[in-house]
Design a protein around this motif. Sequence first.
Motif, PDB file in Angstrom:
ATOM      1  N   ALA A   7      58.553  42.432  46.189  1.00 24.35           N
ATOM      2  CA  ALA A   7      57.925  42.728  47.478  1.00 24.35           C
ATOM      3  C   ALA A   7      57.530  41.459  48.215  1.00 24.35           C
ATOM      4  O   ALA A   7      57.310  41.502  49.445  1.00 24.35           O
ATOM      5  CB  ALA A   7      56.699  43.613  47.273  1.00 24.35           C
ATOM      6  N   PHE A   8      57.444  40.314  47.522  1.00 22.73           N
ATOM      7  CA  PHE A   8      57.080  39.059  48.178  1.00 22.73           C
ATOM      8  C   PHE A   8      58.275  38.369  48.822  1.00 22.73           C
ATOM      9  O   PHE A   8      58.077  37.414  49.579  1.00 22.73           O
ATOM     10  CB  PHE A   8      56.435  38.103  47.156  1.00 22.73           C
ATOM     11  N   ARG A   9      59.480  38.815  48.549  1.00 27.92           N
ATOM     12  CA  ARG A   9      60.649  38.192  49.168  1.00 27.92           C
ATOM     13  C   ARG A   9      60.694  38.547  50.650  1.00 27.92           C
ATOM     14  O   ARG A   9      60.674  39.714  51.032  1.00 27.92           O
ATOM     15  CB  ARG A   9      61.940  38.662  48.497  1.00 27.92           C
TER      16      ARG A   9
ATOM     17  N   ARG B 229      54.145  48.826  48.573  1.00 26.53           N
ATOM     18  CA  ARG B 229      53.818  49.106  49.966  1.00 26.53           C
ATOM     19  C   ARG B 229      52.565  48.348  50.388  1.00 26.53           C
ATOM     20  O   ARG B 229      52.461  47.873  51.534  1.00 26.53           O
ATOM     21  CB  ARG B 229      53.603  50.608  50.131  1.00 26.53           C
ATOM     22  N   PHE B 230      51.595  48.220  49.502  1.00 25.32           N
ATOM     23  CA  PHE B 230      50.364  47.505  49.810  1.00 25.32           C
ATOM     24  C   PHE B 230      50.645  46.027  50.083  1.00 25.32           C
ATOM     25  O   PHE B 230      50.096  45.441  51.039  1.00 25.32           O
ATOM     26  CB  PHE B 230      49.385  47.653  48.632  1.00 25.32           C
ATOM     27  N   ILE B 231      51.505  45.390  49.272  1.00 29.31           N
ATOM     28  CA  ILE B 231      51.834  43.972  49.475  1.00 29.31           C
ATOM     29  C   ILE B 231      52.497  43.761  50.836  1.00 29.31           C
ATOM     30  O   ILE B 231      52.123  42.849  51.601  1.00 29.31           O
ATOM     31  CB  ILE B 231      52.746  43.480  48.340  1.00 29.31           C
TER      32      ILE B 231
ATOM     33  N   ALA C 121      47.354  38.176  56.540  1.00 26.35           N
ATOM     34  CA  ALA C 121      48.235  37.499  55.590  1.00 26.35           C
ATOM     35  C   ALA C 121      47.865  36.033  55.399  1.00 26.35           C
ATOM     36  O   ALA C 121      47.888  35.517  54.272  1.00 26.35           O
ATOM     37  CB  ALA C 121      49.686  37.625  56.060  1.00 26.35           C
ATOM     38  N   GLN C 122      47.500  35.352  56.473  1.00 21.23           N
ATOM     39  CA  GLN C 122      47.225  33.915  56.387  1.00 21.23           C
ATOM     40  C   GLN C 122      45.942  33.605  55.611  1.00 21.23           C
ATOM     41  O   GLN C 122      45.773  32.494  55.118  1.00 21.23           O
ATOM     42  CB  GLN C 122      47.113  33.329  57.805  1.00 21.23           C
TER      43      GLN C 122
ATOM     44  N   VAL D 202      40.254  34.215  49.356  1.00 15.56           N
ATOM     45  CA  VAL D 202      40.374  35.625  49.718  1.00 15.56           C
ATOM     46  C   VAL D 202      41.319  36.246  48.694  1.00 15.56           C
ATOM     47  O   VAL D 202      42.477  35.834  48.585  1.00 15.56           O
ATOM     48  CB  VAL D 202      40.906  35.821  51.142  1.00 15.56           C
ATOM     49  N   VAL D 203      40.818  37.210  47.945  1.00 18.30           N
ATOM     50  CA  VAL D 203      41.552  37.764  46.805  1.00 18.30           C
ATOM     51  C   VAL D 203      42.168  39.099  47.184  1.00 18.30           C
ATOM     52  O   VAL D 203      41.529  39.931  47.838  1.00 18.30           O
ATOM     53  CB  VAL D 203      40.621  37.935  45.588  1.00 18.30           C
ATOM     54  N   CYS D 204      43.405  39.286  46.725  1.00 15.13           N
ATOM     55  CA  CYS D 204      44.121  40.542  46.921  1.00 15.13           C
ATOM     56  C   CYS D 204      44.440  41.113  45.541  1.00 15.13           C
ATOM     57  O   CYS D 204      45.286  40.568  44.821  1.00 15.13           O
ATOM     58  CB  CYS D 204      45.400  40.295  47.722  1.00 15.13           C
ATOM     59  N   ASP D 205      43.746  42.185  45.150  1.00 17.35           N
ATOM     60  CA  ASP D 205      43.941  42.815  43.843  1.00 17.35           C
ATOM     61  C   ASP D 205      44.844  44.025  44.036  1.00 17.35           C
ATOM     62  O   ASP D 205      44.422  45.060  44.546  1.00 17.35           O
ATOM     63  CB  ASP D 205      42.590  43.229  43.254  1.00 17.35           C
TER      64      ASP D 205
END
Length: 595
Positions: free
Chosen positions: A512-514, A481-483, A492-493, A424-427
């Motif tokens: 944003a990943f922290r 904000r999108f992340i 998310a999973q 599942v890709v998140c661009d």
Amino acid sequence: MKTAGSIFLRTHFPTPTKLLFLPLTNPKHSLSLIPISISFTRFSSTSPNPILYGPSLHKGTAPMLQRPQNDALLTLREDAFTRVFHLSALRVPSAHCSALETRLRGHLLNWPRVRNIARVPGDDLDPDLASLVTSGESGGGEEGHVSLQRRIYGQAEGDSDILSPVLYREKLARRFNTHGFMKFRNLAKISRPPKRKKKKKEDEEVKVERRTGKNDFATVELVEEDDNGGGILGNLVEEEFGREKWRGSTRLLLLDERYAGCGVQDLPEAIKVAVLKEYAEKSANLTFELVRCKLTLFYDYWQMNEILEVLLPDGVVVPSAFETVGHIAHLNLREEHLPYKTLIAKVVLDKNKPKIQTVVNKIDSIHNEYRTMQLEVLAGNHSLVTTVVENGIRFQVDLATVYWSSRLATERQRLLSGFTRKDVVCDVFSGVGPLAISAAKIVKHVFANDLNPFAVEYLERNSVLNKLERKIEVFNMDGRRFIKAMYASDKAQSITQVVMNLPNEAAEFLDAFRGIYKDRPKDMECNLPTIHVYGFSKAQDPEFDFHERIRIALLEVAVNVEMRRVRLVAPGKWMLCASFVLPRSVAFANTAIVT
């Protein structure tokens, strides 16, 4: 010199005849012209830095442009690039030209995009009629002409000659009419030539029309000689060979430029003995003629770089590459090219039609948040909306409002090769969807986002155009904000791949990943995504520099990163791709203690 088989070498052609090459391409050009004074100059091998072999704009007889005082006002004119080359050629029967071309290959012209065989318009004969007009053959001479006249007027039944389809149909019509069959439905089918052959003949006629058009890039003209056979080749053969009129189809074999102006005695033995004698022994009346001709190469013949080398002043680097986006040629001209940008654009447009219809130049670097380029239309139509096909997928793009780079096609393909059906890709910065839509054909689902509303509109349009709208979910928001929104949801999973292709500032969005899982139990089992982030670096060690920026953004020292150089975008400036699995310590970090 007469040898076995009677080789006739004649040097006189009574009337000037133009000969056209079979063109490899037939581009059509339209240029706005202004009056410019033209003078003709003959280039010689004694000039400095002579071109020893092959066609060149610095050789032959050419009209030269007189430059205005201001070079920026120089206007492109097609006839300024016409070059005339004086050559020698062998005129041979068309039935033997292909075999002779193979045997004489090393002694022929062999110039790129110019065929060694030239055709004489109006000199071709139907093979069925050739024997009737060729002297010395069975059925030829006066008897052949009588037989031909009888066939034309429908009197060939007693001559055992085959009637033409038209005469055969008329004959059937008269026969059936006498028996009362006025409506014989199959009469036309019986005498009509097969459709396939008729279609092939029509195609050949179309090719002939294209070949004899005004925009042919090369022509040959036989040089007219006086009645006494004077000139360079006038007195090279004995009178006993005479000037017998040619009968049947003929062709010209253009000899190498080193034989220009040579006589029969100057030709190499390979031509005089090994080939001509061999073919003369096969036929008692086989004739070869050594002629003088002019090869004219027009503007359409020359390549883009050859034209620009003449147009641009000495010391100016010739622009040789550009990016193609659909029908648009995207130039990145240097400061020294700007006074000649209109000339360069016209040459690029002319030499790449019909594929290229618009030529633009980037006038400023990308500074706005939408990553759109400031483009100036230099030639062609002013439409910047085009369709790009990449990996079998169509993308509609408007370069005035969205960003597109065809130079990243290879990198996108490399990234796609690492995806599987379960991914599942998140661009995060998808643009019009070159990666997101291509990935949708491979992976399970794609989440695509971009801040530019015009890009999002084209992203939705392209997903429908390629029938992949069910596998793509589109968002229009800021990347950070999108992340956070994606990892705060129940999706998310499922995310396994995250792509962040915003080289100028993508690394700054890694913070944003922290703490994306800070509210969840630390011993929880979860799928941590693989992140592919792009960036630029001008450092002496670009990999180390980009790695340091990633660790600073994540506030994590132990980050195992796989680094790859994508391409050199400018001298000393690399575009890199860093791929790594998001560290668990970063995903579950407590951001509240960070000040």
